[in-house]
Design a protein around this motif. Sequence first.
Motif, PDB file in Angstrom:
ATOM      1  N   ALA A   1       5.956 -24.449   5.429  1.00 47.18           N
ATOM      2  CA  ALA A   1       5.709 -24.965   3.370  1.00 47.18           C
ATOM      3  C   ALA A   1       4.845 -25.558   4.352  1.00 47.18           C
ATOM      4  O   ALA A   1       3.888 -25.758   2.933  1.00 47.18           O
ATOM      5  CB  ALA A   1       7.533 -25.237   3.208  1.00 47.18           C
TER       6      ALA A   1
ATOM      7  N   TRP B   1       0.967 -24.782   4.673  1.00 44.42           N
ATOM      8  CA  TRP B   1       0.549 -23.471   3.386  1.00 44.42           C
ATOM      9  C   TRP B   1       0.612 -24.695   2.014  1.00 44.42           C
ATOM     10  O   TRP B   1      -0.915 -24.488   1.527  1.00 44.42           O
ATOM     11  CB  TRP B   1       1.239 -22.565   2.778  1.00 44.42           C
ATOM     12  N   LEU B   2       1.121 -25.490   1.940  1.00 45.48           N
ATOM     13  CA  LEU B   2       0.850 -26.131  -0.031  1.00 45.48           C
ATOM     14  C   LEU B   2      -0.174 -27.432   0.661  1.00 45.48           C
ATOM     15  O   LEU B   2      -1.897 -28.131   0.069  1.00 45.48           O
ATOM     16  CB  LEU B   2       1.903 -27.614   0.003  1.00 45.48           C
TER      17      LEU B   2
ATOM     18  N   HIS C   1      -3.435 -25.437   0.281  1.00 44.09           N
ATOM     19  CA  HIS C   1      -4.150 -24.675   0.022  1.00 44.09           C
ATOM     20  C   HIS C   1      -4.123 -25.964  -1.453  1.00 44.09           C
ATOM     21  O   HIS C   1      -4.149 -25.765  -3.203  1.00 44.09           O
ATOM     22  CB  HIS C   1      -3.152 -23.505  -1.157  1.00 44.09           C
TER      23      HIS C   1
ATOM     24  N   LEU D   1       1.630 -25.906  -7.283  1.00 44.07           N
ATOM     25  CA  LEU D   1       1.854 -25.043  -5.923  1.00 44.07           C
ATOM     26  C   LEU D   1       3.434 -24.977  -5.726  1.00 44.07           C
ATOM     27  O   LEU D   1       3.691 -26.503  -5.456  1.00 44.07           O
ATOM     28  CB  LEU D   1       1.538 -25.541  -4.611  1.00 44.07           C
TER      29      LEU D   1
ATOM     30  N   TRP E   1       6.319 -22.498  -2.514  1.00 47.94           N
ATOM     31  CA  TRP E   1       6.211 -22.161  -2.083  1.00 47.94           C
ATOM     32  C   TRP E   1       7.141 -21.095  -1.468  1.00 47.94           C
ATOM     33  O   TRP E   1       8.454 -22.343  -1.875  1.00 47.94           O
ATOM     34  CB  TRP E   1       6.165 -22.648  -0.511  1.00 47.94           C
TER      35      TRP E   1
ATOM     36  N   CYS F   1      10.067 -18.522   0.772  1.00 53.14           N
ATOM     37  CA  CYS F   1       9.988 -17.814   2.221  1.00 53.14           C
ATOM     38  C   CYS F   1      11.212 -16.532   1.804  1.00 53.14           C
ATOM     39  O   CYS F   1      12.210 -16.560   1.031  1.00 53.14           O
ATOM     40  CB  CYS F   1       9.773 -18.146   3.292  1.00 53.14           C
TER      41      CYS F   1
ATOM     42  N   SER G   1       4.712 -28.547  -5.051  1.00 56.28           N
ATOM     43  CA  SER G   1       4.202 -29.550  -4.463  1.00 56.28           C
ATOM     44  C   SER G   1       4.312 -30.696  -5.012  1.00 56.28           C
ATOM     45  O   SER G   1       4.706 -30.414  -6.511  1.00 56.28           O
ATOM     46  CB  SER G   1       2.473 -28.866  -4.817  1.00 56.28           C
TER      47      SER G   1
ATOM     48  N   GLY H   1       3.368 -19.583  -3.087  1.00 54.44           N
ATOM     49  CA  GLY H   1       2.831 -18.413  -2.099  1.00 54.44           C
ATOM     50  C   GLY H   1       4.358 -18.220  -1.607  1.00 54.44           C
ATOM     51  O   GLY H   1       5.549 -19.011  -1.615  1.00 54.44           O
TER      52      GLY H   1
ATOM     53  N   GLU I   1       6.045 -17.020   2.278  1.00 55.57           N
ATOM     54  CA  GLU I   1       6.065 -16.648   3.139  1.00 55.57           C
ATOM     55  C   GLU I   1       6.549 -15.086   3.423  1.00 55.57           C
ATOM     56  O   GLU I   1       7.590 -15.377   3.169  1.00 55.57           O
ATOM     57  CB  GLU I   1       6.727 -17.709   3.804  1.00 55.57           C
TER      58      GLU I   1
END
Length: 317
Positions: free
Chosen positions: A112, A115-116, A119, A127, A129, A131, A172, A210, A212
């Motif tokens: 996580a 990716w955060l 981006h 954001l 995230w 999964c 985020s 996002g 995952e």
Amino acid sequence: MTRPHLHIRILLATCNGADQLAEQLTSYESQSHPDWSLDVSDDGSRDGTQGLLMRFAKASPTRAIRLSDGPRNGSAANFLTLLQRGVEAAPGAAMAFSDQDDVWLPGKLSRAADWLVAHGAQEGEVLAWVCRTVLTGTKLEPRGESRVFPRPPAFGNALVQNILPGNTIVLSPAAARAVAATVPAALRAGVPYHDWWVYQVVTGIGGRVGIEPAPLVLYRQHGGNHLGHHDPVRGRLRRLGLVARRRYGGWIDANLAALTAHRTMLTPTNCDLLDSFAQARSRGGRSLARALPDLGLHRQTVQGDRLLRLLALTGRV
């Protein structure tokens, strides 16, 4: 590999979860991303939950672990007030929702955070995230993996369907602050699910989601799940029963009321979509069913779109 410097506050909502909570707490300690703290909101547990939490905090004196009382007004209210408190205390932190009965695999927070940060989390990007999960039985025996949604996240989907598994969401700092700002209106309106609300707010204000593809959470399925996962037949039948009793339309009512209270946060395009959806709902029936695809309101599958139109025709949207 050096982990990104992103502090993550884990937001754990508990209520009579002593039977499975210890495994979840242990899984936090196994995370490869070390920069985390824990905020717990306990909604009036009468079993050993609070004692277990206090022992965990005492055994981790160098880790910031904060315990508080929940609002005792349902799961959504518990999570949303927990988020609001977390943002007030640490507006620059990322926020990760956690159920009490799951188990996180060791790479969950690190994936996580990667990716955060990649981006723009530290530059103020909005954001969220999530999964996939491994669906398990009560003893964590694997039963399969959560579904893959074929269509990308979008506000037009979020208005009529949730695809964010709440037990995996990491926000985020900017996304956490944005959702936290809506909490009073969301509680007044009685939004039914915190994860669905996060999906609507993040996409509504132009944020990015996002997903995952790797399953990084063991998602325990049992009779106490609030709704259960999308895939098992029992969970789907339960949802259809709620729809048949016209609960779905009530959920939409609550979400739209809360969104309307914060319409100025939405992008202009999404603000127009919110208004158009509300107007189409006021007409109802065939008019609403015809308007759904024209407005871009959709579920994740062709079958889901057909169901949505049927619900519109029968006054359940």
